[in-house]
Design an enzyme around this catalytic site. Structure first.
Site, PDB file in Angstrom:
ATOM      1  N   ARG A 261      68.138  23.015  59.340  1.00 26.81           N
ATOM      2  CA  ARG A 261      67.023  23.042  58.570  1.00 26.81           C
ATOM      3  C   ARG A 261      66.014  23.917  59.376  1.00 26.81           C
ATOM      4  NH1 ARG A 261      64.031  17.773  58.503  1.00 26.81           N
ATOM      5  NH2 ARG A 261      62.585  18.803  59.912  1.00 26.81           N
TER       6      ARG A 261
ATOM      7  N   HIS B 122      60.728  19.450  56.993  1.00 27.27           N
ATOM      8  CA  HIS B 122      61.441  18.698  56.014  1.00 27.27           C
ATOM      9  C   HIS B 122      60.770  18.871  54.594  1.00 27.27           C
ATOM     10  CE1 HIS B 122      63.029  15.086  53.732  1.00 27.27           C
ATOM     11  NE2 HIS B 122      61.519  14.783  53.656  1.00 27.27           N
TER      12      HIS B 122
ATOM     13  N   TYR C  97      58.562  16.608  66.739  1.00 29.59           N
ATOM     14  CA  TYR C  97      59.867  15.791  67.362  1.00 29.59           C
ATOM     15  C   TYR C  97      60.966  16.831  67.732  1.00 29.59           C
ATOM     16  CZ  TYR C  97      60.698  16.763  62.076  1.00 29.59           C
ATOM     17  OH  TYR C  97      60.776  17.489  60.971  1.00 29.59           O
TER      18      TYR C  97
END
Lengths: 355, 321
Positions: free
Chosen positions: A255, A259, A268
């Protein structure tokens, strides 16, 4: 005494490497130059549509959106291997599959504008709407596959789940159910390494996600999910043998962005990781291959992007002409409208509560 | 034929499967065993494994797979062995069964009947005696029915089998074999969304459903009272008209449910009466249910499930107001 009673292994397949070099032995013979060009166009189209929704969202013209950037090979490669009568059951990030299967683009934009009228899936499209709760779509795929088998149809169901989704109970239950009844069902795990902020390692101690199929008695394979040709081949092979039972295909992809539009991945994960995956971009490697064979050039590239941009702008314009009508939410709960709902609808209309 | 609720349902399912080749049954132990209460007894032999499916033990996928079957043109009838196990499948019922028609603006819809035994009074283990009708009704998008007689069970099932939306079909365990009544051999429908006036009278109204209907009737008969007894039969959508009409007629209302009192069906019924018939009442609306606590283990069941004595006392209180 003590004996081995069961042994298994998981294979990894790549047909085209990051530089566009092909493994001639694995290359599917039926894949013509024109088909490869079409896959390339579809991947680019998906990326352009994705960028457009993102931009609309930032302008307040679209609702929360889950981008697909980086996962084009997994989605287009598998969609392109599906036959017209095959059915697909997505989660919430399979925009590429919708587009490759010619979902009406204006309805696509309408849905992401925040209107379920965009879910007016045309008859014959053979797909279900976006599923938000993770993995809950998988039992539906199993039920659809059961219904095809029940009716003696040869259609195969292809469903999608993320790496995080493989931790859900519905994932295990669906694998198990489809194994018991030998359903014509293909599970494509889009392992994009991240479930929002949780890395792949936080989901399971298993070395691969593909091996989760083994306990259900289902065949599985791991493929390079940024290699459209490998994904196409794995899906095509699985469809061809789906009459004898289900299959799990774990696509290793990434990805490359957030998100959803509400997420900030810098919280993160390191940019260095993202940069490393950029070198494995699924579109770049197919472009390198096509150019090396003299099938694609800069003129083709700019013509394609211009055509896509026009198609996208026209669809957005059409979607933005839509005017909401609250009747559509009140009168589609059941086949009939209960009196209590009629009263609630009428209350809103006669008092102008919605102005 | 003379039939208890088990036989009436078994007969209804068989007739519906004969009528509709797309109808399939699925659940745990429903095949060779005929279901733990024998509601599907003999149907495997009549219709075969393709249509009477013993599933793996996985409630979420029993409902989830049924949703997919309905999308694929079948008419699934999943059975959850006990309502207390349906919580494992609650997500599928609420997030998909209740929403599919709305989500797709009726382009896709889910004809399916989710059967499950509910209620207590039969000395079972934990989570075998639940009354989840309010939870399912609160999902908005599920039809919820609960028959109290063999006749209504058969008629409601047949009606449900001809509907295009998911019906949560709650079968009171206690009533499965409690009594028999004359049930027509042929197919007939009992309207969904329509309450039954089980008894007509003038002095007060009791609004109830499921296991409590017979208990209420017994009190009314023994005391020779003149009361309307309204058996809801369908919990969602509620038959507001019948409820309001009776409340206005008698001016006194008691609502009786087996489920815990707090946040229950009775609260919904009471609120609607208060909104639409307040000035025609001559007493506060009373509600009677189980205490607001988890269903107890069988040793304490008699302290929990409403009984004739409690109902009788509430009637006295209502009539004294």
């Amino acid at each position: 005494m003590i004996n081995d009673v069961f042994k298994a292994d998981i294979k990894y397949m790549q047909v085209m490497d990051e530089s566009g070099n092909i493994d001639g032995e694995l290359f599917p013979k039926e894949l013509t130059d024109n088909m490869l060009i079409e896959i390339y166009r579809q991947m680019n189209f998906a990326r352009s549509v994705d960028a457009k929704v993102l931009s609309l969202q930032r302008q307040g013209r679209a609702a929360t959106y889950a981008p697909l950037l980086g996962q084009e090979a997994t989605q287009i490669g598998s969609a392109y291997a599906m036959r017209k009568d095959d059915f697909f059951v997505p989660n919430f990030r399979q925009h590429g599959v919708y587009l490759a299967r010619k979902f009406p683009l204006d309805l696509f934009f309408l849905y992401w504008r925040g209107f379920e009228e965009g879910n007016a899936i045309p008859v014959g499209f053979n797909g279900t709407p976006v599923t938000v709760p993770v993995s809950t779509q998988l039992p539906h795929a199993a039920g659809l596959a059961y219904s095809y088998k029940y009716k003696g149809l040869s259609s195969t169901v292809v469903t999608y789940v993320g790496d995080g989704g493989t931790s859900e109970g519905d994932f295990a239950e669906s694998l198990n159910f489809s194994g018991v009844f030998k359903l014509p069902l293909i599970f494509i795990i889009e392992n994009n390494q991240w479930a929002i902020s949780e890395s792949r390692k936080k989901q399971t101690a298993a070395g691969t996600l593909a091996q989760k199929a083994i306990a259900a008695g289902i065949d599985s394979i791991q493929v390079d999910g940024n290699d459209a040709i490998a994904v196409y081949k794995a899906t095509k092979d699985a469809i061809e043998k789906s009459a004898s039972g289900p299959m799990v295909i774990e696509c290793i992809t990434y990805r490359m962005t957030m998100h959803t539009t509400s997420d900030d991945p810098s919280k993160y994960r390191d940019q260095s990781e993202v940069d490393a995956w950029k070198r494995r971009d699924p579109i770049i490697r197919l472009s390198l291959y096509l150019r090396s064979k003299g099938l694609w050039n800069d003129d083709n590239e700019s013509e394609m992007h211009n055509a896509h941009a026009k198609q996208i702008d026209d669809a957005v314009a059409k979607a933005e002409t839509f005017k909401p009508n609250p009747k559509s939410i009140f009168e589609n709960v059941f086949e009939f409208t209960p009196n209590i709902l009629k009263d609630e609808e009428q209350e809103g209309i006669s008092n102008n509560f919605w102005q | 034929m003379q039939a208890n609720m088990v036989l009436a349902l078994n007969n209804a399912i068989e007739l519906c499967m004969n009528e509709n080749n797309s109808m399939v049954l699925l659940g745990e132990d429903i095949g060779i065993d005929g279901g733990v209460f024998r509601v599907t007894d003999g149907l495997l032999q009549k219709f075969g494994e393709k249509r009477v499916i013993d599933t793996p033990l996985a409630e979420s996928s029993i409902i989830g797979t049924s949703i997919g079957m309905a999308l694929g043109g079948l008419h699934p009838v999943p059975e959850i062995q006990f309502a207390g196990f349906s919580y494992l499948a609650f997500s599928q019922a609420v997030t998909h069964a209740a929403r599919y028609r709305s989500r797709t603006r009726s382009k896709m819809y889910l004809p399916m009947i989710i059967r499950m035994p509910v209620g207590g009074g039969v000395k079972t283990l934990e989570l075998h005696s639940e009354s989840p009708e309010a939870m399912y009704s609160n999902a908005q998008g599920l039809i919820v029915v609960e028959p109290s007689t063999p006749y209504d069970a058969k008629g409601l099932f047949i009606k449900a089998s001809r509907m295009k939306d998911p019906v949560v079909f709650l079968e009171p365990t206690k009533l499965y074999r409690l009594f028999k009544q004359e049930v027509p051999d042929d197919m007939y429908e009992v309207e969904i969304g329509k309450a039954r006036t089980a008894n007509e009278g003038d002095d007060f109204s009791i609004i109830t459903y499921g296991t409590m209907v017979n208990v209420v009737q017994s009190v009314i008969e023994k005391r020779k009272l003149s009361a309307d007894v309204i058996d809801l039969r369908t919990i969602n959508p509620l038959d507001e008209d019948t409820i309001i009409e009776s409340a206005k007629k008698t001016g006194k209302v008691l609502i009786v449910q087996e489920a815990p009192l707090s946040f229950g069906v009775g609260a919904e019924v009471a609120a609607r009466i208060a909104e639409k018939a307040m000035y025609e009442l001559d007493a506060p609306i009373l509600r009677l249910g189980a205490p607001s606590l988890p269903y107890p283990f069988p040793g304490y069941e008699n302290y929990y499930v409403p009984n004739e004595k409690k109902i009788s006392a509430y009637i006295d209180r209502l009539l004294s107001m």
